[in-house]
Write an enzyme that holds these catalytic residues in place. Structure first.
Site, PDB file in Angstrom:
ATOM      1  N   ALA A  47     -22.534 -11.563 -15.256  1.00 39.36           N
ATOM      2  CA  ALA A  47     -21.435 -12.104 -16.051  1.00 39.36           C
ATOM      3  C   ALA A  47     -21.268 -11.279 -17.317  1.00 39.36           C
ATOM      4  O   ALA A  47     -22.216 -10.657 -17.800  1.00 39.36           O
ATOM      5  CB  ALA A  47     -21.690 -13.565 -16.405  1.00 39.36           C
ATOM      6  N   ASP A  48     -20.044 -11.293 -17.835  1.00 35.32           N
ATOM      7  CA  ASP A  48     -19.757 -10.611 -19.096  1.00 35.32           C
ATOM      8  C   ASP A  48     -18.651 -11.384 -19.795  1.00 35.32           C
ATOM      9  O   ASP A  48     -17.665 -11.770 -19.161  1.00 35.32           O
ATOM     10  CB  ASP A  48     -19.324  -9.171 -18.855  1.00 35.32           C
ATOM     11  N   THR A  49     -18.805 -11.625 -21.091  1.00 33.78           N
ATOM     12  CA  THR A  49     -17.852 -12.418 -21.866  1.00 33.78           C
ATOM     13  C   THR A  49     -17.355 -11.642 -23.072  1.00 33.78           C
ATOM     14  O   THR A  49     -18.146 -10.995 -23.765  1.00 33.78           O
ATOM     15  CB  THR A  49     -18.515 -13.734 -22.347  1.00 33.78           C
TER      16      THR A  49
ATOM     17  N   GLY B 108     -16.078 -12.470 -16.962  1.00 34.80           N
ATOM     18  CA  GLY B 108     -16.120 -11.971 -15.601  1.00 34.80           C
ATOM     19  C   GLY B 108     -17.358 -12.529 -14.937  1.00 34.80           C
ATOM     20  O   GLY B 108     -18.437 -12.557 -15.540  1.00 34.80           O
TER      21      GLY B 108
END
Length: 190
Positions: A64-66, A101
């Site tokens: 995940a990426d924020t 994501g």
């Protein structure tokens, strides 16, 4: 059981909150810093994190990426207190988007989605920003704030997933896991 390819304690806490069966393996993937859009950036980074761990793991992998996006500008984690102050000043009194994501890698297949949440910030005085930055909480957080922490009082309202603003949209991650054939609660190891 699955692997969370993230060093984020917030993601660990969210998954533990729902009783998921996972272990953490921090991804060594090089994160992209720029892209044409915030959505593209989080897609690329989430997938890169998941792929890096999946390359040597038998278990399914969640990456995940924020980021925070405001008027075409992408805010990741602030480098220092000065940058944290600048980010919070820019967000003050405005609505912004939080994008995460979410990528699953399982058995050579990849599953990817992006969750977007709209956050409406109250107007913040220079004094309030300075006091918040001095706590150290903004460092290491996309957009320089922790909605589950002291910055909760800055938020007038949220449209979308609260857990997304924390760092992992649980509903989206679970829905994508189902598509990928991943049981979040399976306690057996591969």
């Amino acid at each position: 059981m699955f692997i969370l390819a993230s060093a984020s304690p917030r993601r660990r806490d969210l998954l533990a909150q729902i009783g998921a069966s996972f272990r953490v393996e921090v991804s060594e993937a090089e994160e992209a810093r720029e892209a044409k859009t915030a959505e593209e950036l989080v897609r690329v980074n989430a997938l890169a994190k998941a792929r890096a761990v999946a390359a040597h793991a038998a278990l399914p992998v969640l990456g995940a990426d924020t980021v925070v996006a405001l008027a075409g500008r992408i805010f990741g984690k602030p480098a220092d207190e000065r940058e944290a102050h600048e980010m919070l000043f820019a967000l003050s009194g405005r609505a912004h988007d939080v994008l995460t994501g979410v990528a699953w890698c399982r058995g050579g297949q990849e599953f990817l989605t992006v969750e977007r949440t709209r956050v409406f910030f109250a107007a913040l005085s220079e004094e309030i920003i300075a006091r918040y930055v001095a706590t150290g909480e903004p460092l290491g957080k996309a957009g320089a704030y922790a909605v589950q922490g002291r910055a909760a009082v800055f938020v007038e309202r949220i449209e979308g997933s609260f857990s997304n603003v924390v760092g992992l949209p649980l509903h989206a991650a679970a829905h994508l896991a189902e598509k990928a054939g991943v049981d979040l609660y399976d306690t057996s190891c591969a």
